[in-house]
Motif scaffolding. Structure first.
Motif, PDB file in Angstrom:
ATOM      1  N   GLN A  82       0.826  -1.268  -0.093  1.00 52.02           N
ATOM      2  CA  GLN A  82       0.001  -0.006  -0.024  1.00 52.02           C
ATOM      3  C   GLN A  82       0.794   1.197   0.107  1.00 52.02           C
ATOM      4  O   GLN A  82       0.467   2.227  -0.799  1.00 52.02           O
ATOM      5  N   LEU A  83       1.875   1.291   0.674  1.00 48.61           N
ATOM      6  CA  LEU A  83       2.779   2.502   0.962  1.00 48.61           C
ATOM      7  C   LEU A  83       3.689   2.504  -0.540  1.00 48.61           C
ATOM      8  O   LEU A  83       3.737   3.854  -1.064  1.00 48.61           O
ATOM      9  N   GLU A  84       3.872   1.675  -1.140  1.00 51.84           N
ATOM     10  CA  GLU A  84       4.568   1.641  -2.536  1.00 51.84           C
ATOM     11  C   GLU A  84       3.601   2.197  -3.522  1.00 51.84           C
ATOM     12  O   GLU A  84       3.818   2.907  -4.379  1.00 51.84           O
ATOM     13  N   ARG A  85       2.063   1.753  -3.510  1.00 51.60           N
ATOM     14  CA  ARG A  85       1.159   2.446  -4.246  1.00 51.60           C
ATOM     15  C   ARG A  85       1.112   3.933  -4.221  1.00 51.60           C
ATOM     16  O   ARG A  85       1.074   4.503  -5.164  1.00 51.60           O
ATOM     17  N   ILE A  86       1.156   4.193  -2.813  1.00 47.67           N
ATOM     18  CA  ILE A  86       0.965   5.866  -2.676  1.00 47.67           C
ATOM     19  C   ILE A  86       2.031   6.360  -3.123  1.00 47.67           C
ATOM     20  O   ILE A  86       1.929   7.426  -3.555  1.00 47.67           O
ATOM     21  N   LYS A  87       3.136   5.950  -2.921  1.00 46.71           N
ATOM     22  CA  LYS A  87       4.443   6.710  -3.479  1.00 46.71           C
ATOM     23  C   LYS A  87       4.416   6.494  -4.932  1.00 46.71           C
ATOM     24  O   LYS A  87       4.990   7.647  -5.599  1.00 46.71           O
ATOM     25  N   TYR A  88       4.036   5.428  -5.490  1.00 47.28           N
ATOM     26  CA  TYR A  88       3.831   5.683  -7.040  1.00 47.28           C
ATOM     27  C   TYR A  88       2.843   6.686  -7.387  1.00 47.28           C
ATOM     28  O   TYR A  88       3.073   7.511  -8.536  1.00 47.28           O
ATOM     29  N   ALA A  89       1.801   6.842  -6.800  1.00 48.81           N
ATOM     30  CA  ALA A  89       0.631   7.767  -7.015  1.00 48.81           C
ATOM     31  C   ALA A  89       1.328   9.187  -6.987  1.00 48.81           C
ATOM     32  O   ALA A  89       0.978  10.105  -7.776  1.00 48.81           O
ATOM     33  N   ALA A  90       2.209   9.294  -6.160  1.00 52.61           N
ATOM     34  CA  ALA A  90       2.724  10.799  -5.805  1.00 52.61           C
ATOM     35  C   ALA A  90       3.751  11.048  -6.730  1.00 52.61           C
ATOM     36  O   ALA A  90       3.577  12.049  -7.377  1.00 52.61           O
ATOM     37  N   ARG A  91       4.407  10.005  -7.386  1.00 50.66           N
ATOM     38  CA  ARG A  91       5.282  10.336  -8.225  1.00 50.66           C
ATOM     39  C   ARG A  91       4.608  10.788  -9.663  1.00 50.66           C
ATOM     40  O   ARG A  91       4.904  11.445 -10.258  1.00 50.66           O
ATOM     41  N   ALA A  92       3.642  10.003  -9.756  1.00 55.90           N
ATOM     42  CA  ALA A  92       2.574  10.248 -11.139  1.00 55.90           C
ATOM     43  C   ALA A  92       2.191  11.349 -11.005  1.00 55.90           C
ATOM     44  O   ALA A  92       2.034  12.240 -11.999  1.00 55.90           O
ATOM     45  N   TRP A  93       1.391  11.916  -9.729  1.00 54.82           N
ATOM     46  CA  TRP A  93       0.922  13.146  -9.813  1.00 54.82           C
ATOM     47  C   TRP A  93       1.872  14.317  -9.840  1.00 54.82           C
ATOM     48  O   TRP A  93       1.453  15.419 -10.338  1.00 54.82           O
ATOM     49  N   MET A  94       3.088  14.404  -9.168  1.00 55.37           N
ATOM     50  CA  MET A  94       4.341  15.191  -9.524  1.00 55.37           C
ATOM     51  C   MET A  94       4.431  15.419 -10.833  1.00 55.37           C
ATOM     52  O   MET A  94       4.816  16.472 -11.266  1.00 55.37           O
ATOM     53  N   ALA A  95       4.699  14.336 -11.624  1.00 57.15           N
ATOM     54  CA  ALA A  95       4.725  14.402 -13.096  1.00 57.15           C
ATOM     55  C   ALA A  95       3.814  15.189 -13.884  1.00 57.15           C
ATOM     56  O   ALA A  95       4.156  15.888 -14.613  1.00 57.15           O
ATOM     57  N   SER A  96       2.644  14.905 -13.519  1.00 57.03           N
ATOM     58  CA  SER A  96       1.488  15.572 -14.191  1.00 57.03           C
ATOM     59  C   SER A  96       1.432  17.078 -13.799  1.00 57.03           C
ATOM     60  O   SER A  96       1.095  17.815 -14.557  1.00 57.03           O
ATOM     61  N   GLU A  97       2.063  17.435 -12.712  1.00 56.67           N
ATOM     62  CA  GLU A  97       2.161  18.901 -12.307  1.00 56.67           C
ATOM     63  C   GLU A  97       3.543  19.342 -12.689  1.00 56.67           C
ATOM     64  O   GLU A  97       3.763  20.520 -12.419  1.00 56.67           O
ATOM     65  N   LYS A  98       4.320  18.507 -13.387  1.00 61.00           N
ATOM     66  CA  LYS A  98       5.438  18.968 -13.917  1.00 61.00           C
ATOM     67  C   LYS A  98       6.468  19.369 -13.009  1.00 61.00           C
ATOM     68  O   LYS A  98       7.291  20.286 -13.236  1.00 61.00           O
ATOM     69  N   LEU A  99       6.448  18.795 -11.819  1.00 59.29           N
ATOM     70  CA  LEU A  99       7.354  18.803 -10.741  1.00 59.29           C
ATOM     71  C   LEU A  99       8.251  17.925 -10.701  1.00 59.29           C
ATOM     72  O   LEU A  99       8.226  16.661 -11.164  1.00 59.29           O
ATOM     73  N   ILE A 100       9.666  18.664 -10.836  1.00 54.74           N
ATOM     74  CA  ILE A 100      10.820  17.606 -10.655  1.00 54.74           C
ATOM     75  C   ILE A 100      11.264  16.813  -9.334  1.00 54.74           C
ATOM     76  O   ILE A 100      11.312  17.388  -8.247  1.00 54.74           O
ATOM     77  N   GLU A 101      10.987  15.595  -9.518  1.00 55.03           N
ATOM     78  CA  GLU A 101      10.957  14.842  -8.152  1.00 55.03           C
ATOM     79  C   GLU A 101      12.488  14.980  -7.227  1.00 55.03           C
ATOM     80  O   GLU A 101      12.225  15.284  -6.116  1.00 55.03           O
ATOM     81  N   HIS A 102      13.526  14.981  -7.982  1.00 55.61           N
ATOM     82  CA  HIS A 102      14.932  15.105  -7.095  1.00 55.61           C
ATOM     83  C   HIS A 102      14.900  16.604  -6.823  1.00 55.61           C
ATOM     84  O   HIS A 102      15.955  16.896  -6.273  1.00 55.61           O
ATOM     85  N   ARG A 103      14.124  17.678  -7.280  1.00 58.41           N
ATOM     86  CA  ARG A 103      14.138  18.708  -6.771  1.00 58.41           C
ATOM     87  C   ARG A 103      13.060  19.411  -6.150  1.00 58.41           C
ATOM     88  O   ARG A 103      13.053  20.786  -5.558  1.00 58.41           O
ATOM     89  N   THR A 104      12.020  18.390  -5.365  1.00 55.54           N
ATOM     90  CA  THR A 104      11.212  18.688  -4.805  1.00 55.54           C
ATOM     91  C   THR A 104      11.180  18.281  -3.499  1.00 55.54           C
ATOM     92  O   THR A 104      11.295  17.037  -3.295  1.00 55.54           O
ATOM     93  N   TYR A 105      10.997  18.851  -2.170  1.00 54.15           N
ATOM     94  CA  TYR A 105      11.019  18.288  -0.901  1.00 54.15           C
ATOM     95  C   TYR A 105       9.568  17.878  -0.654  1.00 54.15           C
ATOM     96  O   TYR A 105       8.568  18.422  -0.832  1.00 54.15           O
TER      97      TYR A 105
END
Length: 127
Positions: A82-105
């Motif tokens: 479940q935690l992995e699915r939440i992290k996956y969804a967070a990455r996907a949401w960040m990508a849809s918002e054009k946020l760069i994962e390694h530059r976002t706290y």
């Protein structure tokens, strides 16, 4: 004359109950200075209950509700999958918002609501 009513009280679905407690959790966090960005973000088989901003942090929140505290410990009920699915969804949401994962706290928090009347516990950086 038949006085019997055909009206029936519809019980709330699990989803409706969950939404009510997510709104309560969002209000709780807003009162503590967090800025709401999104709620119930779904990606495939994953969902993020709440997404908020806390200063420089993007905060992904999982909300759990239990009617009473006699139920098994809520923290013990969170599975790695479940935690992995939440992290996956967070990455996907960040990508849809054009946020760069390694530059976002980012932070993953947990809100646990128990009881009637309710009690709220907030676990920052829970996973």
């Amino acid at each position: 004359m038949n006085t019997k009513s055909n009206w029936k009280c519809k019980a709330m679905s699990t989803r409706e109950v969950g939404t009510n407690y997510e709104v309560l959790a969002e209000q709780y966090l807003k009162e503590r200075g967090l800025l709401p960005l999104a709620r119930n973000q779904r990606v495939h088989h994953a969902e993020i209950d709440l997404i908020l901003k806390d200063g420089q942090y993007l905060v992904f929140v999982e909300v759990k509700y239990r009617r009473n505290q006699h139920f098994a410990k809520v923290l013990e009920q969170l599975r790695v999958s479940q935690l992995e699915r939440i992290k996956y969804a967070a990455r996907a949401w960040m990508a849809s918002e054009k946020l760069i994962e390694h530059r976002t706290y980012c932070r993953f928090d947990l809100i646990i609501i128990t009881g009637e009347p309710f009690h709220i516990e907030w676990f920052k950086d829970a996973f």
